[in-house]
Design an enzyme around this catalytic site. Structure first.
Site, PDB file in Angstrom:
ATOM      1  CE  LYS A   1      38.506  34.464  34.185  1.00 33.11           C
ATOM      2  NZ  LYS A   1      39.400  35.296  34.985  1.00 33.11           N
TER       3      LYS A   1
ATOM      4  CE  LYS B   1      38.549  31.371  36.569  1.00 31.56           C
ATOM      5  NZ  LYS B   1      39.465  32.450  36.861  1.00 31.56           N
TER       6      LYS B   1
HETATM    7  C1  PBG Z   1      40.069  37.241  37.587  1.00 34.35           C
HETATM    8  C2  PBG Z   1      39.871  35.863  38.051  1.00 34.35           C
HETATM    9  C3  PBG Z   1      38.636  35.318  38.341  1.00 34.35           C
HETATM   10  C4  PBG Z   1      38.850  34.032  38.800  1.00 34.35           C
HETATM   11  C5  PBG Z   1      40.222  33.791  38.762  1.00 34.35           C
HETATM   12  N1  PBG Z   1      40.853  34.943  38.266  1.00 34.35           N
HETATM   13  C6  PBG Z   1      37.280  35.919  38.332  1.00 34.35           C
HETATM   14  C7  PBG Z   1      36.832  36.757  37.245  1.00 34.35           C
HETATM   15  O1  PBG Z   1      37.253  36.606  36.098  1.00 34.35           O
HETATM   16  O2  PBG Z   1      36.021  37.604  37.547  1.00 34.35           O
HETATM   17  C8  PBG Z   1      37.755  33.134  39.247  1.00 34.35           C
HETATM   18  C9  PBG Z   1      38.108  32.002  40.103  1.00 34.35           C
HETATM   19  C10 PBG Z   1      36.972  31.414  40.837  1.00 34.35           C
HETATM   20  O3  PBG Z   1      35.787  31.756  40.656  1.00 34.35           O
HETATM   21  O4  PBG Z   1      37.266  30.544  41.670  1.00 34.35           O
HETATM   22  N2  PBG Z   1      41.189  37.565  36.921  1.00 34.35           N
END
Ligand code: PBG
Length: 337
Positions: A205, A259
């Site tokens: 991520k 992601k």
């Molecule tokens: C946070 C989380 C995020 C997303 C999913 N879980 C955002 C972040 O890390 O700030 C992002 C998903 C998206 O942008 O659609 N645990």
């Protein structure tokens, strides 16, 4: 000079357009196919009843109260979508430095899991493990001074995951990027008899600008202090993604998420090549917002652009995609048949 190679090729009889000449032959030679089975639909939850609140930066996406989420779940099950992913937007008054509400067994997510399971027992439920919806500072972990502390956060995440499993979650999806959390969550689940609850880890991520609209949806954009670069990955790295995935698999992850999605197709490709495990892409909120902005302007054709973006994930090697377009894609795929 230029005409000689073309002539030679034609002389050899090589004409790739033969396989493209009609829909039936394009279907015959098609290498990758998007199916409804590939879709996980992320939805946003709010407290209340009969509420659907639009998310301005994600046109077409709404925050749903539990009763509305149940209707959305039944709808998704009817379309054949295999699973939902749940994300809560909790009241500001419940957010604190310790993320206490994450540990409340009757919090919004836990109640939603139960209600959805009751209404649609055969729909998979994926729950996010991270503290950002619950912290007053918007970080995924506990903040001490300027640091997001790893090990203390992991202890909280294990309890959060256990609460979700007790409520009936099928797949625990840690998105926090703390080190060692998959092993700790696996051990916690097994110790309580939740051996069959799976872990889908957000292994790779990235610290991405494309999460902005999601932070609007769960109400963390305005409160987030600083950024998440000390725990989420540097967008410039791929070898490191392979290390993250290797570790999460060793620690007991059953499935892997990469992601964001489209800007990181190379990462999906390498992860799938290297490990051959169930690999999912998350087409994140910013990707959804970009496509929707162009679609709403009439600059892109919705159906074609959305389905093309989704089949790209399959081509890169993903088994499936978490996407806000899941219901739209499911409907289109059904119509095609
Ligand atoms: C946070 C989380 C995020 C997303 C999913 N879980 C955002 C972040 O890390 O700030 C992002 C998903 C998206 O942008 O659609 N645990």
């Amino acid at each position: 000079m230029a005409s000689t190679p073309l002539k030679n090729k034609l002389a050899l009889g090589q004409r790739l357009r033969r396989n493209r000449k009609a829909e039936w032959t394009r279907r015959l030679v098609r290498e990758h196919e998007l199916a409804v089975n590939d879709l996980i639909w992320p939805i946003f939850l709010i407290e209340g009843e009969g509420l659907r609140e639009p998310v301005d930066s994600m046109p077409g996406v709404e925050r749903l109260s539990i009763d509305e989420a149940v209707r959305a779940a039944e709808n998704a099950a009817g379309l054949g979508i295999p699973a939902l992913a749940l994300f809560p937007n909790i009241q500001a008054s419940l957010r604190d430095a310790e993320a206490s509400e994450a540990l409340n067994e009757a919090n919004l997510v836990c109640r939603a899991i139960k209600a959805i399971k009751r209404a649609a027992p055969h729909l998979g439920i994926v729950t996010d493990v991270a503290l950002d919806p619950y912290t007053s500072h918007g970080h995924d972990g506990l903040l001490e001074g300027e640091e997001i502390v790893n090990d203390a956060t992991v202890a909280v995440l294990v309890t959060q995951a256990l609460n979700q499993a007790r409520a009936g979650a099928d797949i625990i999806a840690p998105s926090d990027m703390m080190d060692g959390r998959v092993a700790a969550i696996r051990a916690g689940l097994d110790a309580e008899g939740f051996e069959s609850v799976a872990i889908m880890s957000y292994a790779a991520k990235y610290a991405s600008a494309f999460y902005g609209p999601f932070r609007d949806a769960i109400g963390t954009r305005a409160v987030l202090i600083g950024d998440k670069r000390t725990y989420q990955m540097d967008p410039a790295n791929t070898d490191e993604a392979l290390r993250e995935v290797a570790l999460d698999l060793e620690e007991g992850a059953d499935m892997i998420i990469v992601k964001p999605g489209l800007p990181y197709l190379d990462v999906i490709f390498r992860v799938k090549e290297a490990f051959g495990v169930p690999t999912f892409a998350y087409q994140v909120s910013g990707e959804y917002a970009m496509l929707m902005a162009a679609i709403k302007n009439g600059w892109l054709d919705a159906d074609r652009a959305v389905l093309e973006s989704l089949v790209a994930f399959k081509r890169a090697g993903a088994n499936g995609v978490l996407t806000y377009f899941a219901p739209l894609a499911a409907k289109k795929l059904k119509e095609r048949k």
